[in-house]
Each structure stands twice: as structure tokens, then as C-alpha cells.
Design a protein around this motif. Structure first.
Motif, PDB file in Angstrom:
ATOM      1  N   SER A  35       0.834  -1.202   0.000  1.00 23.59           N
ATOM      2  CA  SER A  35       0.000   0.000   0.000  1.00 23.59           C
ATOM      3  C   SER A  35       0.870   1.255   0.000  1.00 23.59           C
ATOM      4  N   GLU A  36       0.267   2.361  -0.360  1.00 25.24           N
ATOM      5  CA  GLU A  36       0.977   3.633  -0.326  1.00 25.24           C
ATOM      6  C   GLU A  36       1.507   3.913   1.077  1.00 25.24           C
ATOM      7  N   ALA A  37       0.673   3.714   2.077  1.00 20.49           N
ATOM      8  CA  ALA A  37       1.088   3.979   3.461  1.00 20.49           C
ATOM      9  C   ALA A  37       2.266   3.105   3.863  1.00 20.49           C
ATOM     10  N   ASP A  38       2.207   1.816   3.520  1.00 18.35           N
ATOM     11  CA  ASP A  38       3.310   0.912   3.880  1.00 18.35           C
ATOM     12  C   ASP A  38       4.583   1.250   3.111  1.00 18.35           C
ATOM     13  N   ALA A  39       4.439   1.605   1.841  1.00 17.79           N
ATOM     14  CA  ALA A  39       5.614   1.950   1.031  1.00 17.79           C
ATOM     15  C   ALA A  39       6.292   3.201   1.571  1.00 17.79           C
ATOM     16  N   LEU A  40       5.507   4.208   1.889  1.00 21.88           N
ATOM     17  CA  LEU A  40       6.090   5.439   2.427  1.00 21.88           C
ATOM     18  C   LEU A  40       6.670   5.207   3.809  1.00 21.88           C
ATOM     19  N   ALA A  41       6.008   4.377   4.614  1.00 21.34           N
ATOM     20  CA  ALA A  41       6.548   4.052   5.937  1.00 21.34           C
ATOM     21  C   ALA A  41       7.899   3.354   5.806  1.00 21.34           C
ATOM     22  N   TYR A  42       8.039   2.496   4.801  1.00 20.39           N
ATOM     23  CA  TYR A  42       9.316   1.822   4.540  1.00 20.39           C
ATOM     24  C   TYR A  42      10.371   2.835   4.091  1.00 20.39           C
ATOM     25  N   TRP A  43      10.035   3.668   3.116  1.00 19.20           N
ATOM     26  CA  TRP A  43      10.997   4.588   2.504  1.00 19.20           C
ATOM     27  C   TRP A  43      11.431   5.693   3.467  1.00 19.20           C
ATOM     28  N   ILE A  44      10.533   6.094   4.360  1.00 15.97           N
ATOM     29  CA  ILE A  44      10.791   7.230   5.247  1.00 15.97           C
ATOM     30  C   ILE A  44      10.810   6.768   6.707  1.00 15.97           C
ATOM     31  N   ALA A  45      11.228   5.537   6.952  1.00 15.19           N
ATOM     32  CA  ALA A  45      11.219   4.964   8.305  1.00 15.19           C
ATOM     33  C   ALA A  45      12.143   5.733   9.243  1.00 15.19           C
ATOM     34  N   SER A  46      11.913   5.581  10.529  1.00 12.52           N
ATOM     35  CA  SER A  46      12.677   6.319  11.537  1.00 12.52           C
ATOM     36  C   SER A  46      14.122   5.838  11.660  1.00 12.52           C
ATOM     37  N   ASP A  47      14.446   4.681  11.082  1.00 16.25           N
ATOM     38  CA  ASP A  47      15.813   4.159  11.186  1.00 16.25           C
ATOM     39  C   ASP A  47      16.721   4.653  10.060  1.00 16.25           C
ATOM     40  N   ARG A  48      16.254   5.619   9.289  1.00 14.18           N
ATOM     41  CA  ARG A  48      17.024   6.095   8.134  1.00 14.18           C
ATOM     42  C   ARG A  48      16.826   7.592   7.931  1.00 14.18           C
ATOM     43  N   GLU A  49      17.716   8.163   7.146  1.00 14.38           N
ATOM     44  CA  GLU A  49      17.555   9.531   6.678  1.00 14.38           C
ATOM     45  C   GLU A  49      17.135   9.435   5.215  1.00 14.38           C
ATOM     46  N   THR A  50      16.124  10.202   4.842  1.00 11.24           N
ATOM     47  CA  THR A  50      15.620  10.162   3.472  1.00 11.24           C
ATOM     48  C   THR A  50      15.784  11.539   2.848  1.00 11.24           C
ATOM     49  N   PHE A  51      16.201  11.531   1.590  1.00 13.56           N
ATOM     50  CA  PHE A  51      16.448  12.758   0.832  1.00 13.56           C
ATOM     51  C   PHE A  51      15.642  12.733  -0.453  1.00 13.56           C
ATOM     52  N   VAL A  52      15.433  13.910  -1.017  1.00 11.83           N
ATOM     53  CA  VAL A  52      14.849  14.019  -2.350  1.00 11.83           C
ATOM     54  C   VAL A  52      15.807  14.813  -3.233  1.00 11.83           C
ATOM     55  N   ALA A  53      15.739  14.514  -4.514  1.00  8.21           N
ATOM     56  CA  ALA A  53      16.514  15.248  -5.522  1.00  8.21           C
ATOM     57  C   ALA A  53      15.511  16.005  -6.371  1.00  8.21           C
ATOM     58  N   GLU A  54      15.702  17.319  -6.440  1.00  8.86           N
ATOM     59  CA  GLU A  54      14.780  18.105  -7.253  1.00  8.86           C
ATOM     60  C   GLU A  54      15.535  18.928  -8.282  1.00  8.86           C
ATOM     61  N   VAL A  55      14.866  19.119  -9.389  1.00  4.20           N
ATOM     62  CA  VAL A  55      15.379  19.944 -10.475  1.00  4.20           C
ATOM     63  C   VAL A  55      14.276  20.935 -10.822  1.00  4.20           C
ATOM     64  N   ASP A  56      14.610  22.207 -10.789  1.00  3.74           N
ATOM     65  CA  ASP A  56      13.635  23.267 -11.063  1.00  3.74           C
ATOM     66  C   ASP A  56      12.382  23.112 -10.207  1.00  3.74           C
ATOM     67  N   LEU A  60      12.438  14.605  -8.522  1.00  5.59           N
ATOM     68  CA  LEU A  60      12.661  13.599  -9.566  1.00  5.59           C
ATOM     69  C   LEU A  60      13.285  12.315  -9.033  1.00  5.59           C
ATOM     70  N   GLY A  61      13.734  12.341  -7.773  1.00 10.78           N
ATOM     71  CA  GLY A  61      14.348  11.152  -7.203  1.00 10.78           C
ATOM     72  C   GLY A  61      14.345  11.232  -5.693  1.00 10.78           C
ATOM     73  N   SER A  62      14.642  10.104  -5.084  1.00 13.86           N
ATOM     74  CA  SER A  62      14.735  10.039  -3.628  1.00 13.86           C
ATOM     75  C   SER A  62      15.683   8.907  -3.257  1.00 13.86           C
ATOM     76  N   TYR A  63      16.331   9.074  -2.121  1.00 17.41           N
ATOM     77  CA  TYR A  63      17.139   7.983  -1.582  1.00 17.41           C
ATOM     78  C   TYR A  63      17.088   8.031  -0.073  1.00 17.41           C
ATOM     79  N   TYR A  64      17.372   6.859   0.509  1.00 19.57           N
ATOM     80  CA  TYR A  64      17.521   6.794   1.962  1.00 19.57           C
ATOM     81  C   TYR A  64      18.874   6.206   2.284  1.00 19.57           C
ATOM     82  N   ILE A  65      19.344   6.543   3.477  1.00 15.77           N
ATOM     83  CA  ILE A  65      20.600   5.998   3.998  1.00 15.77           C
ATOM     84  C   ILE A  65      20.340   5.568   5.437  1.00 15.77           C
TER      85      ILE A  65
END
Length: 161
Positions: A35-56, A60-65
């Protein structure tokens, strides 16, 4: 390209990027019906830092570490990356990888490991290799690709110190 920490306002843009990747089931070992909620919870979980890449101003992209392991394995970073389909081939993933390597060093990580790179994802494998990652091992048939069947997964690694 601006790479910055994610905000709550970025969640719809990140979902629009990761949803087709998850649904295709070709790059990540995630439930294709997540689900959207589960996917976002995974991508933006509290055990990681999440970033986005934007142009103008467009994300356009995102990553977590995050730490690859707990305890004695916390000095090795792990990341996940996603780029909007329409933005592929524009250097977004390369920019995010370079940012993640720099950020990992700033955070005191001594290495970065990708635990499960699907071997048929040749663009990612080539990019990570060009960024200094070496393939440590191949896991035969470890990923069930929706079109190709059982395919190998790679463990890729880079020292940061």
C-alpha cells in the motif's frame, strides 16, 4: 540539482516515483501490492535519513541511507535509490549516489554496502560500479523477477575511509 532532506510535503511526489518501481517488481524485493502507506513508511522509516533530488522545484528522485546492520555493523551504510521514470538517464541517480557517499562519510560510516542489487538491473549495476562499488558476491537465483524468473542478486560494497 538540489538534494535535500525529505519533508512531509514531498510524500506524494516520492510515492509517484516509488509506486511504479514497486508495482513493476523488477528492482526491489518488496511486495508488489504494498500500500501507499506501507511503502512510504518503509521509505521514510525512523531508522534512516531520506532525501529528495529536485530539479527546477520538481522532485525527480529520492534515496535513503541507514546503518546496514545494528551493533557492530552500524559503521557500514546501506542505501536505496529511486528515480522517476521520465527522469532516468539524466544523472539523478549518479548525483544521489555521490551525495549519499559524501553524507555517509560525514556521518562517520566507514563503508557502504548494497545487499541486494538485482543483476538484471544493468543500469544500476553499471552505475554503482562506475561509482567505485565492487561486486563481492552473486546470489544465484535469489530474486524472482516477474518476467525473467529466477535471477541473481549482487552484494556490492565500497570502503569509505
Amino acid at each position: 540539482m538540489l538534494i535535500r532532506p525529505i519533508t512531509e510535503a514531498d510524500a506524494p511526489a516520492v510515492w509517484s516515483i516509488i509506486e511504479p518501481i514497486i508495482r513493476a517488481g523488477e528492482e526491489y524485493a518488496l511486495d508488489r501490492d504494498m500500500s501507499e502507506a506501507d511503502a512510504l513508511a518503509y521509505w521514510i522509516a525512523s531508522d534512516r535519513e531520506t532525501f529528495v533530488a529536485e530539479v527546477d522545484g520538481e522532485v525527480l528522485g529520492s534515496y535513503y541511507i541507514r546503518p546496514n546492520q545494528a551493533g557492530g555493523g552500524r559503521h557500514v551504510a546501506n542505501c536505496g535509490y529511486a528515480v522517476a521514470a521520465a527522469a532516468r538517464g539524466r544523472g539523478i541517480a549518479r548525483g544521489m549516489c555521490a551525495h549519499s557517499l559524501s553524507h555517509a562519510r560525514e556521518r562517520g560510516y566507514r563503508a557502504m554496502q548494497f545487499n541486494f542489487v538485482v543483476a538484471t538491473n544493468v543500469r544500476a549495476v553499471g552505475l554503482w560500479a562506475s561509482m567505485g562499488f565492487e561486486t563481492l558476491t552473486r546470489l544465484p537465483g535469489a530474486f524472482m523477477h516477474p518476467a525473467a524468473g529466477e535471477v541473481d542478486a549482487l552484494v556490492m560494497f565500497q570502503r569509505l575511509d
